[in-house]
Design a protein around this motif. Structure first.
Motif, PDB file in Angstrom:
ATOM      1  N   ILE A 182       3.432   5.830  -3.246  1.00  0.00           N
ATOM      2  CA  ILE A 182       4.646   6.455  -3.787  1.00  0.00           C
ATOM      3  C   ILE A 182       4.586   6.506  -5.310  1.00  0.00           C
ATOM      4  CG2 ILE A 182       7.147   6.181  -4.033  1.00  0.00           C
ATOM      5  CD1 ILE A 182       7.155   4.978  -1.210  1.00  0.00           C
ATOM      6  N   ILE A 183       4.116   5.419  -5.931  1.00  0.00           N
ATOM      7  CA  ILE A 183       4.012   5.385  -7.394  1.00  0.00           C
ATOM      8  C   ILE A 183       2.993   6.413  -7.891  1.00  0.00           C
ATOM      9  CG2 ILE A 183       3.326   3.950  -9.355  1.00  0.00           C
ATOM     10  CD1 ILE A 183       4.460   1.550  -7.883  1.00  0.00           C
ATOM     11  N   ILE A 184       1.878   6.544  -7.169  1.00  0.00           N
ATOM     12  CA  ILE A 184       0.855   7.521  -7.578  1.00  0.00           C
ATOM     13  C   ILE A 184       1.408   8.937  -7.517  1.00  0.00           C
ATOM     14  CG2 ILE A 184      -1.345   8.542  -6.875  1.00  0.00           C
ATOM     15  CD1 ILE A 184      -2.270   5.751  -6.092  1.00  0.00           C
ATOM     16  N   LYS A 185       2.097   9.272  -6.435  1.00  0.00           N
ATOM     17  CA  LYS A 185       2.680  10.613  -6.325  1.00  0.00           C
ATOM     18  C   LYS A 185       3.746  10.850  -7.386  1.00  0.00           C
ATOM     19  CE  LYS A 185       1.821  11.223  -1.370  1.00  0.00           C
ATOM     20  NZ  LYS A 185       2.435  11.408  -0.030  1.00  0.00           N
TER      21      LYS A 185
ATOM     22  N   ARG B  75      -0.346   2.237 -11.891  1.00  0.00           N
ATOM     23  CA  ARG B  75      -0.576   3.570 -12.460  1.00  0.00           C
ATOM     24  C   ARG B  75      -1.993   4.019 -12.150  1.00  0.00           C
ATOM     25  NH1 ARG B  75      -2.597   4.981 -17.672  1.00  0.00           N
ATOM     26  NH2 ARG B  75      -2.450   2.784 -18.277  1.00  0.00           N
ATOM     27  N   PRO B  76      -2.187   5.249 -11.614  1.00  0.00           N
ATOM     28  CA  PRO B  76      -3.547   5.705 -11.274  1.00  0.00           C
ATOM     29  C   PRO B  76      -4.415   5.843 -12.511  1.00  0.00           C
ATOM     30  CG  PRO B  76      -1.953   7.485 -11.018  1.00  0.00           C
ATOM     31  CD  PRO B  76      -1.169   6.239 -11.259  1.00  0.00           C
ATOM     32  N   PHE B  77      -5.728   5.683 -12.323  1.00  0.00           N
ATOM     33  CA  PHE B  77      -6.641   5.653 -13.466  1.00  0.00           C
ATOM     34  C   PHE B  77      -6.784   7.019 -14.115  1.00  0.00           C
ATOM     35  CE2 PHE B  77      -9.323   6.709  -9.855  1.00  0.00           C
ATOM     36  CZ  PHE B  77     -10.164   7.679 -10.348  1.00  0.00           C
ATOM     37  N   TRP B  78      -6.468   8.099 -13.430  1.00  0.00           N
ATOM     38  CA  TRP B  78      -6.610   9.426 -14.015  1.00  0.00           C
ATOM     39  C   TRP B  78      -5.361   9.862 -14.795  1.00  0.00           C
ATOM     40  CZ3 TRP B  78      -6.403   8.408  -8.784  1.00  0.00           C
ATOM     41  CH2 TRP B  78      -5.292   8.852  -8.102  1.00  0.00           C
ATOM     42  N   VAL B  79      -4.292   9.075 -14.766  1.00  0.00           N
ATOM     43  CA  VAL B  79      -3.099   9.344 -15.567  1.00  0.00           C
ATOM     44  C   VAL B  79      -3.187   8.474 -16.821  1.00  0.00           C
ATOM     45  CG1 VAL B  79      -0.589   9.319 -15.649  1.00  0.00           C
ATOM     46  CG2 VAL B  79      -1.753   9.907 -13.519  1.00  0.00           C
ATOM     47  N   LEU B  80      -3.415   9.105 -17.962  1.00  0.00           N
ATOM     48  CA  LEU B  80      -3.722   8.389 -19.196  1.00  0.00           C
ATOM     49  C   LEU B  80      -2.571   8.474 -20.183  1.00  0.00           C
ATOM     50  CD1 LEU B  80      -7.330   9.779 -19.702  1.00  0.00           C
ATOM     51  CD2 LEU B  80      -6.666   7.720 -18.484  1.00  0.00           C
ATOM     52  N   ILE B  81      -2.528   7.489 -21.077  1.00  0.00           N
ATOM     53  CA  ILE B  81      -1.576   7.523 -22.180  1.00  0.00           C
ATOM     54  C   ILE B  81      -2.131   8.464 -23.246  1.00  0.00           C
ATOM     55  CG2 ILE B  81      -0.467   6.148 -23.975  1.00  0.00           C
ATOM     56  CD1 ILE B  81      -0.678   3.750 -22.079  1.00  0.00           C
ATOM     57  N   PRO B  82      -1.391   9.460 -23.694  1.00  0.00           N
ATOM     58  CA  PRO B  82      -1.967  10.466 -24.599  1.00  0.00           C
ATOM     59  C   PRO B  82      -2.248   9.892 -25.977  1.00  0.00           C
ATOM     60  CG  PRO B  82       0.380  10.840 -24.331  1.00  0.00           C
ATOM     61  CD  PRO B  82       0.012   9.741 -23.371  1.00  0.00           C
ATOM     62  N   ASN B  83      -3.323  10.396 -26.591  1.00  0.00           N
ATOM     63  CA  ASN B  83      -3.630  10.074 -27.980  1.00  0.00           C
ATOM     64  C   ASN B  83      -3.437  11.327 -28.830  1.00  0.00           C
ATOM     65  OD1 ASN B  83      -5.855  11.634 -27.335  1.00  0.00           O
ATOM     66  ND2 ASN B  83      -7.189   9.879 -27.030  1.00  0.00           N
TER      67      ASN B  83
ATOM     68  N   SER C 198       5.910  -4.483 -15.105  1.00  0.00           N
ATOM     69  CA  SER C 198       4.478  -4.805 -15.107  1.00  0.00           C
ATOM     70  C   SER C 198       3.814  -4.365 -13.805  1.00  0.00           C
ATOM     71  CB  SER C 198       4.277  -6.307 -15.320  1.00  0.00           C
ATOM     72  OG  SER C 198       4.913  -7.039 -14.295  1.00  0.00           O
ATOM     73  N   GLU C 199       4.481  -4.561 -12.669  1.00  0.00           N
ATOM     74  CA  GLU C 199       3.911  -4.125 -11.388  1.00  0.00           C
ATOM     75  C   GLU C 199       3.826  -2.596 -11.333  1.00  0.00           C
ATOM     76  OE1 GLU C 199       2.173  -4.872  -7.727  1.00  0.00           O
ATOM     77  OE2 GLU C 199       2.786  -6.271  -9.294  1.00  0.00           O
ATOM     78  N   PHE C 200       4.803  -1.924 -11.892  1.00  0.00           N
ATOM     79  CA  PHE C 200       4.786  -0.459 -11.922  1.00  0.00           C
ATOM     80  C   PHE C 200       3.611   0.053 -12.759  1.00  0.00           C
ATOM     81  CE2 PHE C 200       6.173   3.506 -13.985  1.00  0.00           C
ATOM     82  CZ  PHE C 200       6.400   4.294 -12.862  1.00  0.00           C
TER      83      PHE C 200
ATOM     84  N   ARG D  83       0.827  -1.203   0.000  1.00  0.00           N
ATOM     85  CA  ARG D  83       0.000   0.000   0.000  1.00  0.00           C
ATOM     86  C   ARG D  83       0.867   1.261   0.000  1.00  0.00           C
ATOM     87  NH1 ARG D  83      -3.442  -0.656   4.679  1.00  0.00           N
ATOM     88  NH2 ARG D  83      -4.454  -2.260   3.432  1.00  0.00           N
ATOM     89  N   GLU D  84       1.948   1.219   0.770  1.00  0.00           N
ATOM     90  CA  GLU D  84       2.855   2.365   0.800  1.00  0.00           C
ATOM     91  C   GLU D  84       3.539   2.555  -0.549  1.00  0.00           C
ATOM     92  OE1 GLU D  84       6.843   3.826   3.256  1.00  0.00           O
ATOM     93  OE2 GLU D  84       5.850   1.928   3.746  1.00  0.00           O
ATOM     94  N   LEU D  85       3.938   1.467  -1.196  1.00  0.00           N
ATOM     95  CA  LEU D  85       4.565   1.548  -2.510  1.00  0.00           C
ATOM     96  C   LEU D  85       3.595   2.114  -3.543  1.00  0.00           C
ATOM     97  CD1 LEU D  85       6.833   0.900  -4.511  1.00  0.00           C
ATOM     98  CD2 LEU D  85       5.939  -1.424  -4.660  1.00  0.00           C
ATOM     99  N   LYS D  86       2.326   1.728  -3.464  1.00  0.00           N
ATOM    100  CA  LYS D  86       1.338   2.229  -4.419  1.00  0.00           C
ATOM    101  C   LYS D  86       1.171   3.738  -4.285  1.00  0.00           C
ATOM    102  CE  LYS D  86      -3.317   1.350  -6.138  1.00  0.00           C
ATOM    103  NZ  LYS D  86      -4.525   0.535  -6.018  1.00  0.00           N
TER     104      LYS D  86
END
Length: 551
Positions: free
Chosen positions: A259-262, A322-330, A316-318, A254-257
């Motif tokens: 950190i990744i979100i920030k 990834r948070p759902f509001w951070v999207l891959i740009p089109n 793959s774990e990283f 949970r702590e790692l998640k």
């Protein structure tokens, strides 16, 4: 010999619609059948037989035989047809009443007047209202009862599930241990024997797991002691360690998640979308969208470099965290307001990396090679730091004389001309007589203000804005007067900036001044010739919203 031939053609008959002709023929046929009683009875007998045959074949179904959805659709059609029929009858009745002449007063006898409505009709309406009221009351009471029953069913379901969870088998290992511990003095020998047996079994299973080198052998050992009883007592979990170990690992994840979100929300990893509708909702969480500034592979490498203790974190774990509001740009989300200087440096760095002259792809990576301990400080970047001022980028140049071609963003010389008419001003004398002060009409002048923005330097000076104001005794504000005001300004701009390629005009949008066909013609034929540019764009602000620098 000339012969004059006159041909008289028959008049062309007007074509009658085929479908309308068929309808008229059917009406005539039905009217003819109804006029003859024998034929009409025979026609009705055939129609009855046809109806029964179609019903036996299943082509005609009762409404009770239809599915509920089709029943609702059929009743809706019936209601619409009945309403249409009632409306047509009502229109006919209203037309007859309005078109009929009023009866003569002499023919109306007071005894024959029916001023009160029918008694049977009133009683029927009253019964219908009472019946409808009772049905509505019954429906409401049944709905309330249904809600109470649903609550009870939900409550008893929850109670049953809780009882199932709490149900303890009297012959379970845990129950037997509790019974033994209640009378420890009398059962000490039995308790010791069972504890010893438990420890022996646990140790033997652990040794078997240690000696087995293959995963298949370990799986067979665990399968030999697997089952419902072992699963309920968490015996397998105790072989690997305590429960605290697993909860600690869960907290670490949970702590790692977090950190990744920030890290994903950092401005160097993603950028915030500016639009009001650029939001995304998931699990009732509405958050503004962000789009990635780089590929996920490069962001993962950057994360590992920023947090070395998570060096074993897989790609793959990283990506999974990834948070759902951070999207891959089109294509729609691409950045269209990038800095020209920053993008040019990026293009140069990528070209050098393509030719294997340097080993980095992005400018920030190039800066880290020049700075001490990857810290991009102000002193380090200005080459004043004592630790990294002597560091240099390693270039792998095999052919020093070879010329390199690369792409750069360049913009043509552009100019923006923002204009507007000011209010007309009255002129006054410095000294005047009394009659001129009180009686004479003062002359007026018209002011046209312009602010010019340029993107290139003028005479070696940096880009700046230039202000103009033209004064005229002519009070006209039409397109001809506008061109008269703009002519000296445009010539001055062209003389100072001869390399102009694109001109942008900004003004308000009154149809009597800037926004009409005469002005469009003058833009293409007169203003374009003075500026000698490749492109002219004229932007109009909305009415009442054109206040700006010229005002």
């Amino acid at each position: 010999m000339n012969v004059k031939v006159i041909v008289n053609m028959a008049p062309i008959k007007k074509k009658i619609d085929r479908q309308e002709q068929v309808k008229q023929n059917m009406r005539k046929m039905r009217a003819k059948i109804k006029s003859d009683p024998e034929k009409y009875e025979e026609y009705k007998r055939k129609e009855r037989e046809r109806y029964k045959k179609r019903k036996a074949e299943g082509k005609i179904q009762k409404i009770s035989d239809l599915p509920e959805r089709q029943q609702r659709a059929k009743r809706k059609i019936w209601r619409a047809s009945a309403k249409k029929y009632r409306d047509s009858r009502r229109r006919i009745q209203d037309f007859l009443v309005a078109d009929s002449p009023p009866p003569s007063p002499s023919s109306i006898e007071p005894d024959n007047l029916n001023l009160t409505p029918n008694r049977q009709l009133l009683q029927g309406q009253k019964r219908s209202r009472n019946h409808r009221r009772k049905l509505n009351k019954t429906i409401k009471s049944l709905q309330e009862r249904n809600k109470l029953l649903e609550k009870k069913v939900k409550k008893y379901k929850s109670k049953v599930s809780r009882l199932k969870k709490k149900a303890i088998d009297p012959n379970s290992p845990g129950k037997k241990v509790d019974l033994l511990l209640k009378d420890q003095l009398n059962n000490s020998h039995e308790i010791k024997r069972r504890i010893l047996w438990s420890e022996v079994l646990t140790k033997q299973v652990k040794e078997n797991l240690v000696h087995e080198k293959s995963m298949e052998g370990k799986r067979r050992v665990l399968q030999a002691i697997s089952g419902k009883v072992v699963k309920s007592t968490s015996f397998i979990m105790r072989l690997h360690g305590s429960k605290k170990h697993f909860s600690k690992k869960k907290n670490d994840n949970r702590e790692l998640k977090q950190i990744i979100i920030k890290f994903f929300e950092r401005d160097d990893c993603s950028r915030l979308m500016p639009g009001k509708k650029d939001t995304i909702t998931k699990a009732k969480r509405k958050i503004q969208k962000r789009v990635l500034c780089d590929s996920l592979i490069n962001i993962h490498k950057k994360f590992i470099a920023a947090f070395p203790k998570y060096i074993k974190l897989s790609y793959s774990e990283f990506c999974k965290n990834r948070p759902f509001w951070v999207l891959i740009p089109n294509a729609r989300d691409r950045e269209t307001c990038a800095c020209k200087q920053c993008e040019n440096i990026t293009l140069i760095t990528r070209k050098l990396r393509t030719l294997d002259i340097i080993q980095v792809t992005f400018p920030d990576q190039l800066c880290k090679e020049l700075c001490y301990d990857d810290v991009l400080g102000e002193d380090c970047l200005s080459r004043k730091c004592k630790h990294c001022k002597d560091k240099q980028v390693l270039f792998n140049i095999s052919q020093p004389e070879e010329r390199i071609r690369y792409n750069l963003w360049q913009s043509d010389s552009e100019v923006l001309i923002h204009m507007d008419f000011s209010e007309n001003y009255n002129c006054k004398y410095g000294r005047e007589i009394q009659s001129a002060h009180f009686g004479a009409s003062k002359p007026q002048i018209s002011l046209h203000t312009v602010v010019v923005y340029v993107s290139t330097s003028i005479n070696g000076d940096p880009p700046r804005n230039i202000n103009f104001c033209t004064i005229s005794e002519n009070l006209r504000h039409d397109p001809s007067a506008i061109c008269g005001h703009l002519t000296p300004i445009l010539r001055e701009i062209k003389s100072q900036i001869p390399q102009i390629k694109t001109a942008y005009f900004q003004s308000d949008g009154p149809t009597t001044q800037y926004k009409n066909k005469k002005m469009f013609y003058l833009i293409a034929s007169y203003i374009a010739d003075i500026l000698d540019v490749d492109q002219i764009q004229w932007h109009y602000s909305e009415s009442g919203h054109g206040k700006g620098a010229p005002d």
